[in-house]
Design an enzyme around this catalytic site. Structure first.
Site, PDB file in Angstrom:
ATOM      1  N   TYR A  17     -14.050   6.981  39.116  1.00  0.00           N
ATOM      2  CA  TYR A  17     -13.439   7.788  37.883  1.00  0.00           C
ATOM      3  C   TYR A  17     -14.944   6.904  37.372  1.00  0.00           C
ATOM      4  O   TYR A  17     -14.919   8.152  35.936  1.00  0.00           O
ATOM      5  CB  TYR A  17     -12.440   7.091  37.686  1.00  0.00           C
ATOM      6  N   SER A  42     -13.189   8.579  28.193  1.00  0.00           N
ATOM      7  CA  SER A  42     -12.423   7.179  28.989  1.00  0.00           C
ATOM      8  C   SER A  42     -13.342   6.305  28.169  1.00  0.00           C
ATOM      9  O   SER A  42     -13.888   6.075  28.624  1.00  0.00           O
ATOM     10  CB  SER A  42     -11.843   7.857  30.299  1.00  0.00           C
ATOM     11  N   GLY A  70       0.017  18.513  32.701  1.00  0.00           N
ATOM     12  CA  GLY A  70      -1.282  17.238  31.467  1.00  0.00           C
ATOM     13  C   GLY A  70      -1.313  17.547  30.561  1.00  0.00           C
ATOM     14  O   GLY A  70      -0.891  18.105  29.857  1.00  0.00           O
ATOM     15  N   LEU A  71      -2.429  16.941  30.689  1.00  0.00           N
ATOM     16  CA  LEU A  71      -3.407  16.520  29.165  1.00  0.00           C
ATOM     17  C   LEU A  71      -3.351  17.881  28.320  1.00  0.00           C
ATOM     18  O   LEU A  71      -3.033  18.772  27.447  1.00  0.00           O
ATOM     19  CB  LEU A  71      -3.334  15.904  28.780  1.00  0.00           C
ATOM     20  N   GLY A  72      -4.092  19.105  29.191  1.00  0.00           N
ATOM     21  CA  GLY A  72      -4.214  20.072  29.576  1.00  0.00           C
ATOM     22  C   GLY A  72      -3.209  20.953  29.215  1.00  0.00           C
ATOM     23  O   GLY A  72      -3.506  22.223  27.664  1.00  0.00           O
ATOM     24  N   GLY A 123      -8.368  22.464  33.015  1.00  0.00           N
ATOM     25  CA  GLY A 123      -6.684  21.566  33.565  1.00  0.00           C
ATOM     26  C   GLY A 123      -5.278  21.995  32.693  1.00  0.00           C
ATOM     27  O   GLY A 123      -4.265  21.217  31.906  1.00  0.00           O
TER      28      GLY A 123
HETATM   29  N1  NAP Z   1      -3.345  10.419  31.013  1.00  0.00           N
HETATM   30  C1  NAP Z   1      -4.217   9.596  30.851  1.00  0.00           C
HETATM   31  O1  NAP Z   1      -4.133   7.823  29.811  1.00  0.00           O
HETATM   32  C2  NAP Z   1      -6.177   9.521  30.329  1.00  0.00           C
HETATM   33  C3  NAP Z   1      -6.629   8.281  29.785  1.00  0.00           C
HETATM   34  C4  NAP Z   1      -8.352   8.312  30.057  1.00  0.00           C
HETATM   35  C5  NAP Z   1      -8.469   9.724  29.742  1.00  0.00           C
HETATM   36  N2  NAP Z   1      -7.836  11.183  30.785  1.00  0.00           N
HETATM   37  C6  NAP Z   1      -8.841  12.349  31.175  1.00  0.00           C
HETATM   38  O2  NAP Z   1      -7.724  13.386  30.285  1.00  0.00           O
HETATM   39  C7  NAP Z   1      -8.223  14.361  31.000  1.00  0.00           C
HETATM   40  C8  NAP Z   1      -6.474  14.869  31.622  1.00  0.00           C
HETATM   41  O3  NAP Z   1      -5.806  13.609  32.196  1.00  0.00           O
HETATM   42  P1  NAP Z   1      -4.198  13.764  32.552  1.00  0.00           P
HETATM   43  O4  NAP Z   1      -3.811  12.305  31.769  1.00  0.00           O
HETATM   44  O5  NAP Z   1      -3.221  15.124  31.892  1.00  0.00           O
HETATM   45  O6  NAP Z   1      -4.726  14.322  34.531  1.00  0.00           O
HETATM   46  P2  NAP Z   1      -3.615  14.357  35.233  1.00  0.00           P
HETATM   47  O7  NAP Z   1      -1.467  15.381  34.516  1.00  0.00           O
HETATM   48  O8  NAP Z   1      -3.559  14.357  36.358  1.00  0.00           O
HETATM   49  O9  NAP Z   1      -4.029  16.698  35.456  1.00  0.00           O
HETATM   50  C9  NAP Z   1      -5.678  16.882  35.392  1.00  0.00           C
HETATM   51  C10 NAP Z   1      -5.229  18.499  35.350  1.00  0.00           C
HETATM   52  O10 NAP Z   1      -6.712  18.968  35.627  1.00  0.00           O
HETATM   53  C11 NAP Z   1      -6.891  19.222  37.101  1.00  0.00           C
HETATM   54  N3  NAP Z   1      -7.504  19.545  37.485  1.00  0.00           N
HETATM   55  C12 NAP Z   1      -7.685  18.794  38.582  1.00  0.00           C
HETATM   56  N4  NAP Z   1      -8.524  18.785  40.026  1.00  0.00           N
HETATM   57  C13 NAP Z   1      -8.548  20.152  39.632  1.00  0.00           C
HETATM   58  C14 NAP Z   1      -9.757  21.570  40.125  1.00  0.00           C
HETATM   59  N5  NAP Z   1     -10.395  21.320  40.889  1.00  0.00           N
HETATM   60  N6  NAP Z   1      -9.794  22.326  39.573  1.00  0.00           N
HETATM   61  C15 NAP Z   1      -8.811  22.813  38.579  1.00  0.00           C
HETATM   62  N7  NAP Z   1      -8.036  22.111  37.779  1.00  0.00           N
HETATM   63  C16 NAP Z   1      -8.511  20.721  38.381  1.00  0.00           C
HETATM   64  C17 NAP Z   1      -5.584  19.601  37.465  1.00  0.00           C
HETATM   65  O11 NAP Z   1      -4.727  20.709  38.482  1.00  0.00           O
HETATM   66  P3  NAP Z   1      -4.453  20.319  39.497  1.00  0.00           P
HETATM   67  O12 NAP Z   1      -2.455  20.356  38.828  1.00  0.00           O
HETATM   68  O13 NAP Z   1      -4.472  21.940  39.999  1.00  0.00           O
HETATM   69  O14 NAP Z   1      -4.209  19.393  39.943  1.00  0.00           O
HETATM   70  C18 NAP Z   1      -4.270  19.144  36.109  1.00  0.00           C
HETATM   71  O15 NAP Z   1      -4.120  20.140  35.321  1.00  0.00           O
HETATM   72  C19 NAP Z   1      -8.699  14.185  32.404  1.00  0.00           C
HETATM   73  O16 NAP Z   1     -10.157  15.011  32.270  1.00  0.00           O
HETATM   74  C20 NAP Z   1      -8.403  12.729  32.790  1.00  0.00           C
HETATM   75  O17 NAP Z   1      -9.381  12.148  33.011  1.00  0.00           O
HETATM   76  C21 NAP Z   1      -6.585  10.257  30.897  1.00  0.00           C
END
Ligand code: NAP
Length: 289
Positions: A171, A140, A13-15, A9
């Site tokens: 989810y 989460s 985003g967070l990654g 990721g």
């Molecule tokens: N934000 C929150 O409030 C929150 C709360 C609890 C847990 N989380 C968890 O934290 C993690 C990061 O969340 P985030 O908020 O940073 O979400 P985000 O901004 O939507 O980022 C999601 C990341 O996952 C990647 N991804 C999705 N599908 C993929 C695929 N098929 N192959 C490779 N990469 C893929 C995306 O890449 P692309 O750009 O290619 O789509 C993006 O880098 C997730 O696991 C999420 O469930 C988030």
């Protein structure tokens, strides 16, 4: 001690923010995104602001088991140690339609759980080359019963949600399964110098906005970040970095972290029989059985 950390990721985003923070602290980061272009763009952007950053681009579409297999095998065959495998990539669907991957699996389960499950198995040889390795999954608190929205409701007879599909349910179920995977992995790694923990970043509207549409996206991106219950990207990535590399967690496994301390996961996540049952299902679905 500088570590080699593979972050999924990493494109946004967070990654992406976690990769940047790890690199700023002197760690070598294998920044893994869905496409080569995304991985290279993110890597170059980090190196533009920090020319000393040791970041290398990697790419794999986690919705394809074939791609995960190809990537995992190739990465393990490099013969280098990976000290930390940090599974950040994840999806919360915006569509109410149930989406399937090229393998015919429900996409949320596939990306959030099956891909980390398979990738971890394939990268075990690289993790074993480290004197002390960590697998960190991003869970989460939404997997807890009573969390907002559709309830967590994992049906072992319908893990792919062919019936009663709802994106929130998918989810939450996936994040419960991530906890089962993490805890069961820790049990199976007993006696080896590899630990497995999960971490919740908190509610980060700034990045979660990507999983919403229209007015809700604007609300998430611009209004909710100012609410007291919201977590900033900086605080969230502090939690991820802590779980990934903080020396105080050396040898600590089978825990769930948030805000840089241990937090509770659900009673169901600690159910050893259900975790074992899910492990067997994941082995079959990923072809590891
Ligand atoms: N934000 C929150 O409030 C929150 C709360 C609890 C847990 N989380 C968890 O934290 C993690 C990061 O969340 P985030 O908020 O940073 O979400 P985000 O901004 O939507 O980022 C999601 C990341 O996952 C990647 N991804 C999705 N599908 C993929 C695929 N098929 N192959 C490779 N990469 C893929 C995306 O890449 P692309 O750009 O290619 O789509 C993006 O880098 C997730 O696991 C999420 O469930 C988030």
């Amino acid at each position: 001690m500088s570590k080699t950390v593979l972050v999924t990721g990493g494109g946004r985003g967070l990654g992406r923010a976690t990769a940047e923070k790890l690199a700023a602290r002197g760690h070598r980061v294998l920044l893994t995104a869905r496409t080569r272009a995304a991985a290279e763009d993110a890597t170059e952007a980090i190196q533009r602001t920090d020319p000393d950053a040791r970041v290398e681009p990697r790419w794999v579409d986690l919705s394809s088991l074939e791609q995960v297999r190809f990537f995992g095998v190739a990465e393990a065959e490099r013969g280098e140690p990976i000290d930390v495998l940090l599974h950040v990539a994840g999806i919360l669907q915006t569509s109410k339609e149930r989406r399937l991957t090229v393998d015919g699996h429900e996409e949320t389960l596939a990306v959030n759980v099956l891909a980390p499950f398979l990738l971890t198995a394939l990268l075990l040889p690289a993790l074993e080359r480290s004197p002390s390795a960590r697998v960190v999954t991003v869970g989460s608190r939404l997997h807890l019963p009573g969390s907002r929205g559709a309830p967590v409701d994992f049906d072992f007879a319908d893990v792919q949600l062919e019936h009663g599909y709802n994106p929130e349910r998918a989810y939450k179920n996936s994040k419960l399964a991530v906890m089962w995977f993490t805890y069961e992995l820790q049990r199976r790694l007993a006696g080896r110098p590899i630990t497995a923990n999960a971490v919740c970043p908190g509610f980060v509207p700034t990045t979660a906005a990507a999983s919403t549409r229209g007015l809700m996206r604007l609300f998430m991106a611009h209004v909710l970040p100012h609410m007291p219950f919201a977590t900033s990207v900086d605080a969230a990535t502090d939690s991820l970095v802590f779980t990934a590399v903080d020396p105080s967690l050396d040898g600590v496994g089978g825990k769930f972290f948030g805000e840089c301390h241990e937090i509770d996961s659900s009673a169901q996540s600690h159910d050893v029989a259900q975790a074992g049952r899910f492990w067997t299902i994941a082995e079959h679905l990923t072809g590891l059985a």
